[in-house]
Enzyme design. Structure first.
Site, mmCIF file in Angstrom:
data_model
loop_
_atom_site.group_PDB
_atom_site.id
_atom_site.type_symbol
_atom_site.label_atom_id
_atom_site.label_comp_id
_atom_site.label_asym_id
_atom_site.label_seq_id
_atom_site.Cartn_x
_atom_site.Cartn_y
_atom_site.Cartn_z
ATOM 1 N N HIS A 24 0.747 -1.296 -0.061
ATOM 2 C CA HIS A 24 0.033 0.037 0.055
ATOM 3 C C HIS A 24 0.948 1.414 0.015
ATOM 4 O O HIS A 24 0.591 2.240 0.992
ATOM 5 C CB HIS A 24 -1.113 0.079 1.218
ATOM 6 C CG HIS A 24 -0.748 -0.058 2.423
ATOM 7 N ND1 HIS A 24 0.229 0.573 3.093
ATOM 8 C CD2 HIS A 24 -1.233 -1.005 3.407
ATOM 9 C CE1 HIS A 24 0.241 0.337 4.399
ATOM 10 N NE2 HIS A 24 -0.546 -0.719 4.634
ATOM 11 N N HIS A 78 -5.192 -8.816 14.569
ATOM 12 C CA HIS A 78 -5.504 -7.574 14.095
ATOM 13 C C HIS A 78 -6.114 -7.786 12.586
ATOM 14 O O HIS A 78 -6.021 -8.905 12.000
ATOM 15 C CB HIS A 78 -3.969 -7.042 13.648
ATOM 16 C CG HIS A 78 -3.965 -5.767 12.866
ATOM 17 N ND1 HIS A 78 -4.995 -4.996 12.757
ATOM 18 C CD2 HIS A 78 -2.782 -5.447 11.906
ATOM 19 C CE1 HIS A 78 -4.443 -4.042 12.030
ATOM 20 N NE2 HIS A 78 -3.199 -4.103 11.541
ATOM 21 N N GLU A 80 -6.329 -5.894 9.618
ATOM 22 C CA GLU A 80 -5.890 -5.586 8.394
ATOM 23 C C GLU A 80 -5.844 -6.754 7.422
ATOM 24 O O GLU A 80 -5.321 -7.707 7.860
ATOM 25 C CB GLU A 80 -4.691 -4.701 8.389
ATOM 26 C CG GLU A 80 -4.255 -3.895 7.060
ATOM 27 C CD GLU A 80 -3.254 -3.042 7.267
ATOM 28 O OE1 GLU A 80 -2.683 -2.620 8.233
ATOM 29 O OE2 GLU A 80 -3.091 -2.253 6.220
ATOM 30 N N ASP A 82 -3.817 -7.970 5.619
ATOM 31 C CA ASP A 82 -2.574 -8.876 5.127
ATOM 32 C C ASP A 82 -2.636 -9.981 6.248
ATOM 33 O O ASP A 82 -1.994 -11.064 6.050
ATOM 34 C CB ASP A 82 -1.506 -8.186 5.111
ATOM 35 C CG ASP A 82 -1.246 -6.979 6.380
ATOM 36 O OD1 ASP A 82 -2.305 -6.489 6.799
ATOM 37 O OD2 ASP A 82 -0.236 -6.810 6.899
ATOM 38 N N HIS A 145 -1.474 -1.633 15.198
ATOM 39 C CA HIS A 145 -1.391 -0.629 14.320
ATOM 40 C C HIS A 145 -2.822 -0.118 14.018
ATOM 41 O O HIS A 145 -2.861 1.169 13.243
ATOM 42 C CB HIS A 145 -0.827 -1.211 12.984
ATOM 43 C CG HIS A 145 -1.065 -0.691 11.744
ATOM 44 N ND1 HIS A 145 -1.476 -1.191 10.575
ATOM 45 C CD2 HIS A 145 -0.646 0.774 11.300
ATOM 46 C CE1 HIS A 145 -1.310 -0.364 9.618
ATOM 47 N NE2 HIS A 145 -0.924 0.848 10.106
ATOM 48 N N ASP A 164 1.670 -6.646 14.308
ATOM 49 C CA ASP A 164 2.477 -5.749 13.322
ATOM 50 C C ASP A 164 3.616 -5.297 14.264
ATOM 51 O O ASP A 164 4.691 -4.904 13.632
ATOM 52 C CB ASP A 164 1.589 -4.149 12.944
ATOM 53 C CG ASP A 164 0.746 -4.749 11.860
ATOM 54 O OD1 ASP A 164 1.056 -5.654 10.993
ATOM 55 O OD2 ASP A 164 -0.126 -4.184 11.614
ATOM 56 N N TYR A 192 10.214 0.046 8.683
ATOM 57 C CA TYR A 192 9.275 -0.455 9.029
ATOM 58 C C TYR A 192 8.537 0.540 10.332
ATOM 59 O O TYR A 192 7.107 1.077 10.126
ATOM 60 C CB TYR A 192 9.119 -1.903 9.484
ATOM 61 C CG TYR A 192 7.712 -2.492 10.122
ATOM 62 C CD1 TYR A 192 7.120 -3.140 8.993
ATOM 63 C CD2 TYR A 192 7.380 -2.472 11.100
ATOM 64 C CE1 TYR A 192 5.581 -3.953 9.563
ATOM 65 C CE2 TYR A 192 5.859 -2.898 11.679
ATOM 66 C CZ TYR A 192 5.285 -3.931 10.489
ATOM 67 O OH TYR A 192 4.094 -4.407 10.959
ATOM 68 N N HIS A 225 5.057 -10.038 10.600
ATOM 69 C CA HIS A 225 5.738 -9.565 9.627
ATOM 70 C C HIS A 225 7.454 -9.824 10.166
ATOM 71 O O HIS A 225 7.812 -9.493 10.864
ATOM 72 C CB HIS A 225 5.732 -8.128 9.316
ATOM 73 C CG HIS A 225 4.216 -7.943 8.640
ATOM 74 N ND1 HIS A 225 3.853 -8.672 7.435
ATOM 75 C CD2 HIS A 225 3.271 -6.958 9.258
ATOM 76 C CE1 HIS A 225 2.517 -7.823 7.395
ATOM 77 N NE2 HIS A 225 2.373 -7.161 8.401
HETATM 78 FE FE1 FEO Z 1 -1.560 -3.573 10.166
HETATM 79 FE FE2 FEO Z 1 0.456 -5.889 8.856
HETATM 80 O O1 FEO Z 1 -0.993 -4.899 9.093
#
Ligand code: FEO
Length: 395
Positions: A24, A78, A80, A82, A145, A164, A192, A225
């Site tokens: 993104h 979370h 989001e 991903d 996040h 995250d 990051y 991640h």
């Molecule tokens: Fe806030 Fe890795 O998503």
């Protein structure tokens, strides 16, 4: 691939996204991973899922350890996409699993994937879930996040799964910090933080203080991640404390774009002025450097000097993109300076200063604005401006 063990009964079952280059708008030059963890006890729990594109590979990884019908709990730290876009598929296959999320997580799941997710059970800070010998403890972490975010702590194994937080966009065939190049790892962790977590610095400081106060021992930090921190989890926790406190070096960044070289000449003269005061400086030309990398440099800089030519009475479009991105991230405690060149009416410098002030940035004035091509006197003004910036950030 799934046979990667954090501790006995705790396995990584995520996927590696080797070739993602644009997350993104964040330029992920080393790719990324979507980490998920399977905890096998009397009850089986899956922590987070992965991006939908990788659903098949994810299911294969889980299947190497258990069949999906045997999963008792899916924890959604979370929402989001991903981390959750494969959840509708996984939830259908793991038909005996209860899904747990924060209240805001449940609300977000319903908004993303529909009313099937009305069945999600909610947890809050301090709630625990017994899996057998092991216990999961939940800790809400709003804005780290998104508002829904939470951390899951595996009590007996001392593993923190903060989604995250503490992550990096870093694809690797290795999973642990003691297996990869430490400089590359910290570079990606810094990038990051700078691009994703900068706006939430005060919340990060408070959340880490809260964890310290709770006295929970941490052997492993397993983010969603990138690489898992097991060699020295305090390294990334301390780095977050430094970044969120705004700790910066004696360093200035000059960011600019140019049409016919005038703003380029000014940028170089300003950099010379900064260097003459013994301050480190980096010159970054837009269209040669990505916003992602520039804000990473800004994270530990004390001053940011920004230059633009005027185009049609406005700032050059690349500056619009850079300043929109940077003011949104709200880096704190920097000194900002602005300069530019114009042909007749001007306008770029005025617009940039207005934008910076609106974001609450400290702006050193007066700015430097030059008509057409800078002459010797103009370049001297630029040099002096650089010196003033440097003096402002000197101890
Ligand atoms: Fe806030 Fe890795 O998503």
């Amino acid at each position: 691939m799934a046979n990667i063990t954090l501790k006995e009964g705790v396995n990584w079952v995520g996927v590696v996204d080797w070739n993602i280059r644009d997350f993104h708008g964040y330029i992920t030059s080393r790719g990324s991973t979507y980490n998920s963890y399977l905890i096998s006890d009397e009850k089986i729990a899956l922590i987070d899922t992965v991006k939908r594109t990788f659903s098949d590979e994810f299911i294969e990884h889980i299947f190497e350890l258990t069949s999906l019908e045997k999963i008792d709990y899916i924890i959604v730290n979370h929402v989001e996409m991903d981390h959750s876009s494969s959840l509708p598929t996984i939830a259908k296959l793991a038909k005996n699993a209860k899904i747990l999320a924060s209240q805001r997580g449940k609300d977000a799941l319903i908004k993303h994937y529909g009313t099937d997710f009305n069945v999600v059970e909610t947890v809050k800070t301090g709630d625990e879930l017994k899996l057998g010998k092991r216990t999961l403890r939940f800790l809400e972490a709003p804005m780290l996040h998104w508002p829904d975010s939470m951390f899951t702590y595996l009590v007996e194994d001392k593993i923190l799964m903060p989604n995250d937080a503490f992550g990096q966009h870093f694809a690797s065939s290795q999973r642990f910090d003691d297996e990869v190049d430490e400089c590359e790892l910290m570079e990606e962790a810094k990038k990051y933080y700078a691009n994703i977590l900068t706006p939430f610095a005060p919340l990060i400081t408070r959340k880490i203080q809260e964890i310290v106060k709770m006295g929970i021992p941490i052997d492993i930090v397993a983010p969603s991640h990138g690489i898992i921190w097991r060699k020295d989890p305090s390294k990334i926790i301390n780095a977050y404390l430094n970044w969120s406190a705004g700790t910066a070096k004696q360093k200035a960044i000059v960011v600019f774009d140019t049409m016919w070289g005038s703003t380029d000449k000014m940028a170089r003269a300003i950099a010379d002025g900064i260097t003459s005061e013994g301050i480190e400086v980096k010159l970054l030309k837009l269209r040669a450097a990505e916003n992602t990398d520039i804000v990473t440099e800004i994270l530990d800089a004390k001053a940011v000097v920004v230059g633009s030519p005027t185009l049609n009475n406005q700032m050059f479009p690349t500056l619009g993109s850079f300043l929109t991105y940077t003011t949104g991230l709200k880096p704190k405690g920097k000194v900002w300076g602005f300069f530019g060149s114009y042909g007749w009416g001007g306008g770029a410098v005025k617009d940039m200063v207005e934008m910076a002030k609106k974001a609450g940035f400290e702006v050193l004035e007066p700015s430097v604005d030059v008509k057409y091509v800078p002459d010797k006197e103009d370049l001297k003004k630029c040099f002096d401006f650089g010196q003033k910036i440097a003096q402002k950030i000197k101890p």
